[in-house]
Scaffold this active site. Structure first.
Site, PDB file in Angstrom:
ATOM      1  N   ARG A  97     -13.067   3.314  -4.624  1.00 55.48           N
ATOM      2  CA  ARG A  97     -12.718   4.389  -4.917  1.00 55.48           C
ATOM      3  C   ARG A  97     -12.517   4.115  -6.710  1.00 55.48           C
ATOM      4  O   ARG A  97     -12.087   3.241  -7.058  1.00 55.48           O
ATOM      5  CB  ARG A  97     -11.420   4.973  -4.430  1.00 55.48           C
ATOM      6  CG  ARG A  97     -10.096   4.038  -4.604  1.00 55.48           C
ATOM      7  CD  ARG A  97      -9.215   4.649  -5.797  1.00 55.48           C
ATOM      8  NE  ARG A  97      -8.021   3.722  -6.053  1.00 55.48           N
ATOM      9  CZ  ARG A  97      -7.813   3.010  -6.944  1.00 55.48           C
ATOM     10  NH1 ARG A  97      -8.979   2.487  -7.607  1.00 55.48           N
ATOM     11  NH2 ARG A  97      -6.802   2.323  -7.217  1.00 55.48           N
ATOM     12  N   HIS A 174      -4.491  -9.334  -3.340  1.00 57.32           N
ATOM     13  CA  HIS A 174      -5.093  -8.525  -4.503  1.00 57.32           C
ATOM     14  C   HIS A 174      -5.884  -9.662  -5.342  1.00 57.32           C
ATOM     15  O   HIS A 174      -5.343 -10.809  -5.889  1.00 57.32           O
ATOM     16  CB  HIS A 174      -4.298  -7.837  -5.172  1.00 57.32           C
ATOM     17  CG  HIS A 174      -3.453  -6.764  -4.313  1.00 57.32           C
ATOM     18  ND1 HIS A 174      -2.567  -5.987  -4.730  1.00 57.32           N
ATOM     19  CD2 HIS A 174      -3.575  -6.487  -3.189  1.00 57.32           C
ATOM     20  CE1 HIS A 174      -2.011  -5.007  -4.167  1.00 57.32           C
ATOM     21  NE2 HIS A 174      -2.858  -5.438  -2.956  1.00 57.32           N
ATOM     22  N   GLU A 193     -10.487  -4.203  -9.073  1.00 59.66           N
ATOM     23  CA  GLU A 193      -9.353  -4.677  -8.337  1.00 59.66           C
ATOM     24  C   GLU A 193      -9.737  -4.584  -6.831  1.00 59.66           C
ATOM     25  O   GLU A 193     -10.445  -3.755  -6.495  1.00 59.66           O
ATOM     26  CB  GLU A 193      -8.150  -3.880  -8.509  1.00 59.66           C
ATOM     27  CG  GLU A 193      -6.929  -4.347  -7.502  1.00 59.66           C
ATOM     28  CD  GLU A 193      -5.871  -3.586  -7.183  1.00 59.66           C
ATOM     29  OE1 GLU A 193      -4.530  -3.776  -7.214  1.00 59.66           O
ATOM     30  OE2 GLU A 193      -6.218  -2.535  -6.317  1.00 59.66           O
TER      31      GLU A 193
HETATM   32  P1  0O2 Z   1      -2.265   3.746  -5.841  1.00 61.37           P
HETATM   33  O1  0O2 Z   1      -1.644   5.164  -5.637  1.00 61.37           O
HETATM   34  O2  0O2 Z   1      -2.680   2.986  -4.667  1.00 61.37           O
HETATM   35  O3  0O2 Z   1      -3.369   3.492  -6.935  1.00 61.37           O
HETATM   36  P2  0O2 Z   1      -1.471  -4.440 -11.936  1.00 61.37           P
HETATM   37  O4  0O2 Z   1      -2.553  -3.661 -11.070  1.00 61.37           O
HETATM   38  O5  0O2 Z   1      -1.662  -5.836 -11.333  1.00 61.37           O
HETATM   39  O6  0O2 Z   1      -1.148  -4.199 -13.439  1.00 61.37           O
HETATM   40  P3  0O2 Z   1       0.549  -3.395 -10.161  1.00 61.37           P
HETATM   41  O7  0O2 Z   1       0.095  -1.920  -9.882  1.00 61.37           O
HETATM   42  O8  0O2 Z   1       2.048  -3.667  -9.895  1.00 61.37           O
HETATM   43  O9  0O2 Z   1      -0.085  -3.956 -11.404  1.00 61.37           O
HETATM   44  O10 0O2 Z   1      -0.181  -4.395  -9.118  1.00 61.37           O
HETATM   45  P4  0O2 Z   1      -0.013  -4.457  -7.469  1.00 61.37           P
HETATM   46  O11 0O2 Z   1       1.262  -4.977  -7.234  1.00 61.37           O
HETATM   47  O12 0O2 Z   1      -1.074  -5.446  -7.267  1.00 61.37           O
HETATM   48  O13 0O2 Z   1      -0.471  -3.137  -6.888  1.00 61.37           O
HETATM   49  C1  0O2 Z   1      -1.591  -2.411  -6.954  1.00 61.37           C
HETATM   50  C2  0O2 Z   1      -1.951  -1.627  -5.766  1.00 61.37           C
HETATM   51  O14 0O2 Z   1      -1.567  -2.097  -4.603  1.00 61.37           O
HETATM   52  C3  0O2 Z   1      -1.177  -0.429  -5.729  1.00 61.37           C
HETATM   53  O15 0O2 Z   1      -1.729   0.731  -6.711  1.00 61.37           O
HETATM   54  C4  0O2 Z   1      -0.940   0.121  -4.519  1.00 61.37           C
HETATM   55  O16 0O2 Z   1      -2.439   0.662  -4.083  1.00 61.37           O
HETATM   56  C5  0O2 Z   1      -1.041  -1.164  -3.842  1.00 61.37           C
HETATM   57  N1  0O2 Z   1       0.421  -1.546  -3.578  1.00 61.37           N
HETATM   58  C6  0O2 Z   1       1.452  -2.289  -4.170  1.00 61.37           C
HETATM   59  N2  0O2 Z   1       2.307  -2.236  -3.447  1.00 61.37           N
HETATM   60  C7  0O2 Z   1       2.470  -1.640  -2.255  1.00 61.37           C
HETATM   61  C8  0O2 Z   1       3.247  -1.172  -1.416  1.00 61.37           C
HETATM   62  O17 0O2 Z   1       4.433  -1.742  -1.520  1.00 61.37           O
HETATM   63  N3  0O2 Z   1       2.875  -0.228  -0.497  1.00 61.37           N
HETATM   64  C9  0O2 Z   1       1.598   0.116  -0.412  1.00 61.37           C
HETATM   65  N4  0O2 Z   1       1.271   0.983   0.407  1.00 61.37           N
HETATM   66  N5  0O2 Z   1       0.807  -0.097  -1.415  1.00 61.37           N
HETATM   67  C10 0O2 Z   1       1.053  -1.166  -2.590  1.00 61.37           C
HETATM   68  P5  0O2 Z   1      -0.812   1.522  -7.495  1.00 61.37           P
HETATM   69  O18 0O2 Z   1      -1.437   2.124  -8.615  1.00 61.37           O
HETATM   70  O19 0O2 Z   1       0.481   1.353  -7.517  1.00 61.37           O
HETATM   71  O20 0O2 Z   1      -0.953   2.834  -6.345  1.00 61.37           O
END
Ligand code: 0O2
Length: 256
Positions: A97, A174, A193
């Site tokens: 996506r 990730h 990502e």
């Molecule tokens: P969305 O709505 O899914 O797009 P970085 O990307 O490294 O600059 P970030 O965002 O803290 O910083 O990285 P991280 O921790 O790798 O998280 C990236 C994505 O992983 C998130 O995107 C979520 O899709 C998923 N994710 C991380 N933590 C959780 C969690 O606790 N529960 C769930 N269900 N998904 C998680 P977004 O943009 O936060 O959200």
């Protein structure tokens, strides 16, 4: 050019169903991204300082889409080759996506950045996102290794939430990778990502994501605790399925 005229003449002009509306006021010029106006009370805007920013937005989205296609194809090739050599598919399925413009702006705001195209390229790592779903935990590391071994992919960062799950119970592997996108006149290194997880981890994450949004990040303690319990059950299930699979393979090899 129509778009440039619109920017110069303080009028509202729909330039593309897919990209949004340029809206200019006396104070500022913004690109209101598609769907933003329909979401009551939420104005999602990317600042447009120059007319060329509109073309940039379209071009940036085209590049992220191309990067996604390239990584997806690479993963499909690796999966097919693995099936050919080992008669086994480490990848169950792949989802990809492009992050919605609303989410991009939200993430920029959360991290204290102004909503500009250059900030989004620099600071939002998951505009292009691929989720790889595997059957077993061991497949996750196998797929991650295969990706790392690709010569034209540069690994920017890795977060192993399987070895170190989040406090919420979230487990996934990730990788932020950089892949070259070849345009007619230049090459653009583009971030993608890649989230790799098992079917069970994905099931948990989807439900937790829904709950997170429903309660705007403040779910009742009881629900949070139950989710942690479920995460532990998911880990147990993954471990059991892996050992069962290994047992079955050992038996088949003895029979052969
Ligand atoms: P969305 O709505 O899914 O797009 P970085 O990307 O490294 O600059 P970030 O965002 O803290 O910083 O990285 P991280 O921790 O790798 O998280 C990236 C994505 O992983 C998130 O995107 C979520 O899709 C998923 N994710 C991380 N933590 C959780 C969690 O606790 N529960 C769930 N269900 N998904 C998680 P977004 O943009 O936060 O959200």
């Amino acid at each position: 050019m129509k778009i440039k005229n619109a920017l110069n003449s303080c009028e509202k002009y729909t330039f593309s169903q897919n990209y949004g509306i340029i809206k200019t006021t006396r104070e500022k010029r913004v690109l209101q991204v598609k769907g933003a106006e329909e979401k009551a009370g939420i104005i999602m805007e990317i600042n447009i300082d120059r007319a060329s920013d509109v073309d940039s937005w379209k071009e940036v989205m085209l590049i992220y889409n191309s990067a996604l296609k390239q990584v997806e194809t690479k993963l499909e090739v690796l999966n097919d080759e693995f099936q050919h050599v080992h008669r086994y598919n480490p990848i169950e399925h792949i989802k990809s996506r492009i992050k919605t413009s609303e989410s991009i702006v939200k993430k920029l705001k959360k991290n204290g950045y102004e909503s500009t195209i250059s900030n989004m390229i620099q600071h939002v790592n998951d505009i292009a996102g691929i989720r790889v779903i595997c059957s077993f935990t061991s497949d996750i590391y196998r797929v991650a290794d295969m990706i790392s071994n690709q010569k034209d992919i540069k690994i920017i960062s890795v977060k192993d939430y399987i070895t170190h799950p989040k406090a919420s119970g979230y487990k996934s592997y990730h990788m932020i990778v950089m892949i070259p996108v070849y345009l007619s006149d230049r090459t653009v290194d583009t971030k993608v990502e890649i989230q790799i997880r098992t079917v069970a981890m994905d099931f948990w994450a989807s439900l937790e994501h829904k709950i997170h949004y429903k309660f705007e990040g403040n779910a009742p303690e009881k629900i949070k605790n139950e989710l942690i319990e479920c995460a532990n059950m998911v880990s147990d299930l993954d471990a059991k399925m892996l050992s069962l699979n290994e047992e079955i393979r050992a038996i088949s090899e003895r029979v052969r």
